[in-house]
Design a protein around this motif. Structure first.
Motif, mmCIF file in Angstrom:
data_model
loop_
_atom_site.group_PDB
_atom_site.id
_atom_site.type_symbol
_atom_site.label_atom_id
_atom_site.label_comp_id
_atom_site.label_asym_id
_atom_site.label_seq_id
_atom_site.Cartn_x
_atom_site.Cartn_y
_atom_site.Cartn_z
ATOM 1 N N THR A 158 -8.907 -31.199 -9.556
ATOM 2 C CA THR A 158 -7.441 -30.195 -10.191
ATOM 3 C C THR A 158 -6.895 -29.423 -8.824
ATOM 4 O O THR A 158 -5.750 -29.267 -9.089
ATOM 5 C CB THR A 158 -8.155 -29.233 -10.796
ATOM 6 N N ALA A 159 -7.463 -29.576 -7.744
ATOM 7 C CA ALA A 159 -6.819 -29.054 -6.673
ATOM 8 C C ALA A 159 -5.595 -29.675 -6.313
ATOM 9 O O ALA A 159 -5.552 -30.816 -6.283
ATOM 10 C CB ALA A 159 -7.677 -28.690 -5.459
ATOM 11 N N ALA A 160 -4.341 -28.926 -6.016
ATOM 12 C CA ALA A 160 -3.137 -29.797 -5.669
ATOM 13 C C ALA A 160 -3.213 -30.351 -3.965
ATOM 14 O O ALA A 160 -4.267 -29.485 -3.208
ATOM 15 C CB ALA A 160 -2.046 -28.838 -5.830
ATOM 16 N N THR A 161 -2.317 -30.831 -3.535
ATOM 17 C CA THR A 161 -2.346 -31.132 -2.328
ATOM 18 C C THR A 161 -1.753 -29.833 -1.555
ATOM 19 O O THR A 161 -0.994 -28.860 -1.906
ATOM 20 C CB THR A 161 -0.866 -32.007 -1.945
ATOM 21 N N ASP A 162 -2.536 -29.583 -0.255
ATOM 22 C CA ASP A 162 -2.162 -28.592 0.501
ATOM 23 C C ASP A 162 -2.121 -28.888 2.131
ATOM 24 O O ASP A 162 -2.620 -29.900 2.269
ATOM 25 C CB ASP A 162 -3.091 -27.371 0.441
ATOM 26 N N SER A 163 -1.521 -28.123 2.848
ATOM 27 C CA SER A 163 -1.320 -28.622 4.099
ATOM 28 C C SER A 163 -1.369 -27.447 5.055
ATOM 29 O O SER A 163 -0.754 -26.447 4.822
ATOM 30 C CB SER A 163 -0.080 -29.369 4.258
ATOM 31 N N ARG A 164 -2.126 -27.837 6.068
ATOM 32 C CA ARG A 164 -2.220 -26.940 7.197
ATOM 33 C C ARG A 164 -1.548 -27.723 8.359
ATOM 34 O O ARG A 164 -1.170 -28.736 8.422
ATOM 35 C CB ARG A 164 -3.596 -26.658 7.549
ATOM 36 N N CYS A 165 -1.201 -27.090 9.512
ATOM 37 C CA CYS A 165 -0.553 -27.508 10.667
ATOM 38 C C CYS A 165 -0.880 -29.060 11.095
ATOM 39 O O CYS A 165 -0.214 -29.943 10.914
ATOM 40 C CB CYS A 165 -0.630 -26.560 11.916
ATOM 41 N N THR A 166 -2.227 -29.139 11.315
ATOM 42 C CA THR A 166 -2.312 -30.491 11.903
ATOM 43 C C THR A 166 -3.412 -31.120 10.969
ATOM 44 O O THR A 166 -3.784 -32.344 11.302
ATOM 45 C CB THR A 166 -3.266 -30.099 13.172
ATOM 46 N N VAL A 167 -3.747 -30.885 9.757
ATOM 47 C CA VAL A 167 -4.532 -31.480 8.882
ATOM 48 C C VAL A 167 -3.533 -31.527 7.372
ATOM 49 O O VAL A 167 -3.274 -30.394 7.166
ATOM 50 C CB VAL A 167 -5.528 -30.835 8.513
ATOM 51 N N ARG A 168 -3.256 -32.677 6.817
ATOM 52 C CA ARG A 168 -2.601 -32.796 5.668
ATOM 53 C C ARG A 168 -3.816 -33.287 4.809
ATOM 54 O O ARG A 168 -4.560 -34.262 5.088
ATOM 55 C CB ARG A 168 -1.635 -33.900 5.900
ATOM 56 N N VAL A 169 -3.738 -32.687 3.591
ATOM 57 C CA VAL A 169 -5.002 -33.086 2.481
ATOM 58 C C VAL A 169 -4.448 -33.889 1.215
ATOM 59 O O VAL A 169 -3.626 -33.138 0.543
ATOM 60 C CB VAL A 169 -5.776 -31.956 2.387
ATOM 61 N N GLU A 170 -4.966 -34.908 1.015
ATOM 62 C CA GLU A 170 -4.683 -35.638 -0.086
ATOM 63 C C GLU A 170 -5.694 -35.501 -1.249
ATOM 64 O O GLU A 170 -6.875 -36.109 -0.665
ATOM 65 C CB GLU A 170 -4.205 -37.022 0.073
#
Lengths: 342, 209
Positions: B50-62
């Protein structure tokens, strides 16, 4: 582990069922009279003028709960059920085997073996418990006759002969059934089986209980992925649940026993029934409730499953038998072991 | 190479490695039984998904990323694929799979993760050297290297899976201790099914006395 869960029987005319969160709410005259969490139920049976919200029906389908609609007097009308469970490989195997008459005879022998053995157990047990209050000689003779029939049900008997044995067995058994009634004999008696309509109170009880057992057997078969319509002993006929009728045979004496104990314990009286002009007998609301409660309670009783030798609530036996049948059709067992109690 | 029609569920690999009969019961016979363990797993996954995509500077999470491999004939979803940005500014996938309980001795969880990595490699045309399993009971990640041995085990399991599920035969049961933790024990009947003359003896015992 599959759990034995309750069936919700709704007999109050004009009741309306709706989904409220994770519960089924039963509304009578606009007021919520009962709320039951869905996860405690495995089915809902509505008698007569009982309504269900479409949303609840959808929810039940999703949660694998079957909702059945019966007439006020227990005749099956319709049911709402989620996606067909199980697999096409099992069903195909079932159809192939049902086309094979030798195999069908083998299955029929197993079902009838179960039925006759359980009828015999019921007779023997009644003699054991109440021998001094009934014609134990006649009942004992009938039990011995059934033993003879069991011996004759050996391997290789064709379908027609199995049917003959079944008929003989039913005749012998029902010919002493009246002896098993030991209380209120002037109101409760049994001469012969009558169904459409039941012509006495005992037949009325038997028919109603058979409907309930049928409902449970059919759900169990569907749950396992078998097609309740395609039977072995009961050949295909449109609108008939052949396999459910087959598997019901071994469970009939269970309904018989419950009928007898309701009468013999005095839980039902003559005044709980209505006799109509043509002689057909119907239960009043109160009697129907007594019977449904007794049936539900009976299903909670924990018994040793004779083949698996595991303890489980009686209500799970329907499911277990359907599973054993599926396991046999899939080649894991050397036969179908009917539920035989001692 | 397989076609899209032939794709099997990636999660079936795990079932196969745990027990071929369990795998056939689920995927051939379509029997599904939930027990405490599977319910806990389902709830854990629902939370992850249920968590949505979030992104940090050098890590993108799908989250809940669809995957497939035509080479292995598998498709499924990854709970989490982290995309780690490299020094040359390219993105390196790093799959993370959530599991209830604690790390297992056998390969089952690692094979499932490795299959996800092989899917990612095929879909993104890259090399995935590493991923992680997150165990609910330990509350931490266990890193998994996709070495040659694990890749071989995974590919071989995918082959066996296709062999098993292209037939109609459910393998006979073999009772062992782990049957007791299997949610299928009551459907499978490992101690009863497959034995000779069980029913015949039972019938004789129950009717001829």
């Amino acid at each position: 582990m599959k759990k034995h869960l309750n069936t919700l029987f709704v007999t109050t005319q004009g009741a309306y069922l709706a989904k409220e969160g994770e519960t089924v709410a039963v509304r009578i005259e606009g007021k919520v009279r009962l709320r039951l969490p869905v996860h405690t139920l495995d089915g809902i049976v509505c008698f007569g003028n009982v309504g269900c919200s479409p949303f609840l029906l959808g929810f039940c389908g999703e949660r694998n709960l079957t909702v059945s609609f019966l007439t006020e007097y227990g005749r099956f009308l319709a049911r709402v059920q989620g996606p067909v469970s199980g697999n096409v490989i099992l069903r195909r195997e079932q159809y192939r085997r049902a086309d094979d008459l030798d195999f069908s005879a083998r299955m029929a022998r197993a079902f009838i073996n179960g039925k006759v053995a359980n009828c015999r157990a019921l007779l023997n047990r009644t003699v054991r418990d109440h021998g001094d209050r009934l014609d134990s000689e006649a009942v004992g003779d009938a039990a011995n006759h059934l033993t003879g029939l069991l011996k004759s049900l050996g391997r290789g008997r064709p379908l027609e002969e199995v049917r003959g044995t079944e008929g003989d067995g039913a005749h012998v058994y029902f010919s002493v059934f009246d002896h098993l009634i030991i209380r209120n004999k002037e109101d409760f008696f049994f001469h012969r089986r009558s169904r459409r309509p039941p012509l006495d109170r005992v037949n009325c009880l038997l028919s109603f209980l058979y409907t309930l057992v049928m409902h449970d057997v059919r759900s169990a078969l569907e749950c396992t992925g078998l097609d309740p319509a395609v039977g072995f002993l009961h050949r295909d006929r449109p609108g008939r649940s052949g396999l459910a009728l087959d598997m019901m045979e071994e469970f009939r004496p269970l309904a018989d026993r419950l009928t007898l104990s309701l009468i013999n314990r005095g839980q039902l009286q003559a005044k709980d029934f209505v006799v109509s002009e043509g002689g057909g007998v119907r239960m009043k609301d109160k009697a129907r409730k007594t019977l449904l409660t007794a049936y539900q309670e009976r299903k909670q009783d924990v018994l040793l499953h004779p083949f698996l030798e595991e303890k489980m609530p009686l209500g799970l036996f329907f499911h277990t038998q359907a599973l054993l049948l599926a396991r046999f059709l899939r080649g894991d067992l050397d036969g179908y072991p009917p539920m035989i109690w001692r | 190479m397989y076609t899209e029609d032939d794709l099997l569920m990636l999660s079936a690999l795990q079932h196969l490695l745990f027990c071929p009969r369990q795998c056939a019961l689920i995927h051939l016979e379509q029997a599904w039984t939930e027990n405490r363990f599977t319910a806990e797993g389902r709830v854990l996954h629902e939370r992850v998904h249920t968590a949505a995509t979030d992104s940090r500077c050098t890590v993108r999470v799908e989250y809940d990323m669809p995957l497939r491999s035509l080479r292995l004939g598998l498709s499924g979803r990854a709970d989490i694929v982290e995309m780690h940005q490299q020094e040359d500014s390219s993105w390196l996938p790093f799959p993370v799979e959530y599991k209830r309980g604690r790390p297992k001795k056998d390969d089952t969880d690692r094979v499932q993760l490795c299959a996800q990595a092989l899917c990612l490699e095929e879909m993104l045309d890259c090399t995935v050297p590493e991923g992680a399993l997150y165990y609910g009971q330990k509350n931490r990640r266990t890193p998994v290297q996709f070495d040659d041995r694990l890749r071989r085990v995974t590919e071989e399991a995918a082959g066996r899976l296709h062999e098993l599920l292209s037939g109609t035969v459910t393998p006979a049961p073999e009772y062992s201790r782990r049957c007791e933790s299997c949610s299928f024990i009551d459907t499978c009947l490992p101690r009863t099914a497959g034995k000779k003359n069980q029913v015949r003896n039972y019938m004789t015992r129950m009717t001829q006395s």
